[in-house]
Motif scaffolding. Structure first.
Motif, PDB file in Angstrom:
ATOM      1  N   UNK A 103     -11.062  37.451  36.227  1.00 14.56           N
ATOM      2  CA  UNK A 103     -11.017  37.914  37.502  1.00 14.56           C
ATOM      3  C   UNK A 103     -10.791  36.532  38.753  1.00 14.56           C
ATOM      4  N   UNK A 104     -10.936  35.236  38.113  1.00 12.25           N
ATOM      5  CA  UNK A 104     -11.222  34.226  38.735  1.00 12.25           C
ATOM      6  C   UNK A 104      -9.838  33.944  39.773  1.00 12.25           C
ATOM      7  N   UNK A 105      -8.748  33.913  39.162  1.00 14.67           N
ATOM      8  CA  UNK A 105      -7.632  33.652  39.835  1.00 14.67           C
ATOM      9  C   UNK A 105      -7.360  34.611  41.104  1.00 14.67           C
ATOM     10  N   UNK A 106      -7.602  36.088  40.676  1.00  5.70           N
ATOM     11  CA  UNK A 106      -7.036  36.964  41.533  1.00  5.70           C
ATOM     12  C   UNK A 106      -8.295  36.706  42.640  1.00  5.70           C
ATOM     13  N   UNK A 107      -9.438  36.449  42.728  1.00  6.41           N
ATOM     14  CA  UNK A 107     -10.421  36.430  43.506  1.00  6.41           C
ATOM     15  C   UNK A 107     -10.089  35.249  44.511  1.00  6.41           C
TER      16      UNK A 107
END
Ligand code: 8YV
Length: 319
Positions: A103-107
């Motif tokens: 989820x790193x990129x979307x957050x």
């Protein structure tokens, strides 16, 4: 046909595309949220259950852990785990997994959406058009502020903090950070004092873990150091910011803008924030894209399957 393996599911994965269906297809799921008396349900169906699935928001209390004498693994959907009593689990040798990285990129993308929305008044402008303000005689919105080339302060340079910082270079921004420790593996300046970081920054983005270690880390003093031209962005956890101090600083003009995806008492949002046009509000959607939510459920299910096959989860939380 062999009987399905029994697991406990704390709550419904309403925000995940197919997690509920996949669990129900492959496991004998005790749907805990459907029982009015949770304790009685655990006593009746919990015997012999070795895996429980939950999420960052549903959590897992010591009370649930204590009621499951055979529990050996807690598999959570989401990266945060401050709502899971990891210490109580560890005392019993129960493994706890979360869903990092996916989820790193979307957050980080959403943090940038908030930076831009606040500085360029995107949400305000949208309201202005919808409510017929555009085209009125004096109809125009107050000027925003430039983003490119400004100073970006990041609180918590973990995986998500670093992804936010990386995107900052595309906007020609100088990046500094504050965290528990200085990192040797990043090209950004460390500020040992959070107050000094806030005083330096134009945009202060909160990307720390939640829980007691960061409770009200963003205090009245830090907010006021950021000042009337500053913008605070929070994609981490609501309680990291002293929300009362934030409201007061915004109302008195001691802070410029706030752009928030998380709140101290979700889903409650103070009316004073809703009424303030210098504030952008989102309903905790940092990871909420179809692609990411699917990867989160894949990883949660992979942890569950790995535990059942090998006795070990794949991505244990590191305390
Ligand atoms: C979820 C989150 O959106 O992973 C986390 O820790 O906060 C988010 O990915 C949240 O848990 C929704 O319930």
């Amino acid at each position: 046909m062999t009987a399905k393996h029994r697991i406990i599911q704390v709550g419904s994965y309403a925000g995940s595309p197919t997690a509920n269906d996949r669990l129900a297809r492959d496991y004998d799921v005790v749907e805990l949220w459907k029982y009015p008396d949770r304790k009685a349900a655990l006593a009746e169906h919990g015997k012999g259950v070795d895996v429980l699935v939950t999420s960052a928001s549903m959590g897992c209390t010591a009370e649930i852990i204590d009621a499951l004498p055979d529990l050996k693994a807690i598999c959570s959907w989401g990266v945060g785990y401050e709502t899971i009593d990891v210490k109580a689990a560890q005392r019993r040798g129960i493994q706890v997994s979360n869903t990092p990285d996916v989820l790193t990129d979307c957050v980080a993308d959403l943090a940038w959406g908030l930076i831009l929305a606040a500085a360029r008044r995107i949400a305000y402008g949208d309201r202005f058009v919808r409510t017929g303000g555009w085209g009125q005689v004096h109809g125009s919105i107050p000027l925003g502020s430039r983003v490119s080339g400004k100073k970006l302060g990041i609180v918590g340079l973990g995986r998500i903090g670093q992804a936010i910082a990386k995107r900052g270079s595309g906007f020609d921004m100088e990046v500094r950070y504050h965290g528990r420790r200085r990192r040797d593996d990043v090209p950004y300046t460390y500020e040992a004092s959070l107050r000094d970081l806030a005083a330096w920054a134009d945009f202060l983005v909160v990307a720390t873990v939640g829980g007691p270690s960061t409770f009200h880390l963003i205090s009245k003093e830090v907010i006021e150091a950021l000042g009337p031209k500053g913008t605070i962005v929070n994609i981490a956890r609501g309680p990291v910011i002293d929300e009362n101090a934030l409201v007061e600083a915004l109302q008195t003009g001691k802070l410029g803008n706030a752009a928030l995806d998380v709140f101290e008492h979700e889903p409650k949002v103070p009316d004073a924030l809703k009424a303030n046009d210098n504030v952008v509000l989102l309903p905790h959607i940092g990871s909420a894209t179809l692609e990411t939510r699917l990867e989160m459920e894949n990883l949660m299910l992979a942890n569950l399957e790995a535990f059942l096959k090998t006795g070990k989860v794949l991505t244990p939380v590191v305390e």
